[in-house]
Write an enzyme that holds these catalytic residues in place. Structure first.
Site, PDB file in Angstrom:
ATOM      1  N   TRP A   1       0.852  -1.207   0.075  1.00  0.00           N
ATOM      2  CA  TRP A   1      -0.099  -0.017  -0.025  1.00  0.00           C
ATOM      3  C   TRP A   1       0.785   1.169  -0.059  1.00  0.00           C
ATOM      4  CZ3 TRP A   1      -5.237   0.023   2.797  1.00  0.00           C
ATOM      5  CH2 TRP A   1      -6.089  -1.099   2.448  1.00  0.00           C
TER       6      TRP A   1
ATOM      7  N   ASP B   1       4.091  -1.345  11.434  1.00  0.00           N
ATOM      8  CA  ASP B   1       3.900  -2.772  11.488  1.00  0.00           C
ATOM      9  C   ASP B   1       4.755  -3.563  12.539  1.00  0.00           C
ATOM     10  OD1 ASP B   1       2.378  -4.517   9.257  1.00  0.00           O
ATOM     11  OD2 ASP B   1       3.679  -5.635  10.404  1.00  0.00           O
TER      12      ASP B   1
ATOM     13  N   ASP C   1       4.119  -2.079  18.011  1.00  0.00           N
ATOM     14  CA  ASP C   1       2.815  -2.726  18.155  1.00  0.00           C
ATOM     15  C   ASP C   1       1.997  -1.117  17.982  1.00  0.00           C
ATOM     16  OD1 ASP C   1      -0.007  -3.315  18.680  1.00  0.00           O
ATOM     17  OD2 ASP C   1       0.766  -4.394  20.630  1.00  0.00           O
TER      18      ASP C   1
ATOM     19  N   ASP D   1      -4.553  -1.811   6.572  1.00  0.00           N
ATOM     20  CA  ASP D   1      -4.754  -3.151   6.241  1.00  0.00           C
ATOM     21  C   ASP D   1      -4.313  -4.060   7.096  1.00  0.00           C
ATOM     22  OD1 ASP D   1      -5.548  -4.784   4.212  1.00  0.00           O
ATOM     23  OD2 ASP D   1      -3.562  -5.083   3.416  1.00  0.00           O
TER      24      ASP D   1
ATOM     25  N   LYS E   1      -9.217  -2.377   6.345  1.00  0.00           N
ATOM     26  CA  LYS E   1      -9.870  -3.708   6.204  1.00  0.00           C
ATOM     27  C   LYS E   1     -10.930  -4.045   7.270  1.00  0.00           C
ATOM     28  CE  LYS E   1      -6.904  -7.224   6.125  1.00  0.00           C
ATOM     29  NZ  LYS E   1      -5.748  -7.990   5.595  1.00  0.00           N
TER      30      LYS E   1
END
Length: 237
Positions: A92, A108, A124, A148, A188
């Site tokens: 992305w 991430d 995190d 996502d 998402k």
């Protein structure tokens, strides 16, 4: 008397069926993989979007989910500030940079190879210190928050479901806290009762909210994307 012309023997193309359609590729050896791992790998090999991603140089087939969404919204453009939650392996963010975004930060749990000019945090997202760090790196309120994210699963259906819902709710709360007025949130989600509740919640804070199933999202997956545009401003206490 002349002989009739001989018929030319044509060799049937290899790699196909009698009907001429290619047969699915199969891995020659399992190499200690479980049946589910084997099936996943074979699906990746035969997936047209995975093949396109490899040819284009995208890090994941998920890039095509975002390109399809942005082809409709046109929010990834020069001058936009973007936050990418759960960016690994980086598909992305690649799309955003390709479309002219220069102010972008992502986070991430997994390590991600550098993608200048993006700033990448490995931590995190639910850590309370993560949000302020993302905002400091971005240098201002984002125009777009992308998510996502998917949690690590433990194999217990109910527990995994709660983790999924909790992570989506955390992304929504973050977007409502940091977005510019008029901003966009894309995340998402998964089909279910909680999705209807999330849409109702987002509609209180955005002028338009839709769920979207990109062509690159597998038909047998319950995955969908929540697309919220026209952020009305931070909620009052």
């Amino acid at each position: 008397m002349t002989e009739p012309p001989r018929k030319r023997m044509v060799k049937r193309p290899t790699g196909g069926t009698d009907e001429g359609r290619p047969q699915p590729a199969r891995l020659k050896t399992a190499k200690m993989r479980t049946p589910s791992q084997q099936a996943w790998l074979e699906r990746q090999i035969n997936d047209p979007f995975s093949a396109k991603a490899r040819a284009h140089g995208y890090r994941s087939r998920a890039a095509y989910k975002l390109t399809e969404i942005d082809d409709k919204l046109h929010v990834l453009k020069p001058g936009a500030k973007v936050i990418d939650l759960g960016l690994a392996p980086g598909g992305w963010t690649q799309v955003a940079i390709e479309r002219g975004v220069r102010d972008i930060v992502g986070v991430d749990l997994l390590p991600v190879d550098p993608m200048p000019p993006a700033h990448i945090l490995q931590m995190d997202f639910t850590d309370p210190s993560c949000g302020p760090m993302l905002m400091d790196l971005l240098g201002g309120a984002p125009d777009v928050v992308l998510s996502d994210m998917a949690p690590n699963t433990v194999g217990h259906r109910q527990t995994d479901h709660l983790r999924i819902v909790g992570l989506i709710e955390a992304a929504v709360d973050f977007a409502l806290e940091v977005l510019k007025p008029g901003g966009v949130f894309i995340a998402k989600a998964f089909q279910g009762g909680e999705t209807a509740e999330l849409i109702a919640h987002l509609k209180r804070h955005f002028t338009d909210v839709k769920n979207f199933k990109p062509k690159a999202s597998r038909a047998d997956s319950s995955e969908l994307y929540l697309v919220a545009t026209g952020f009305k401003g931070r909620p009052t206490p």
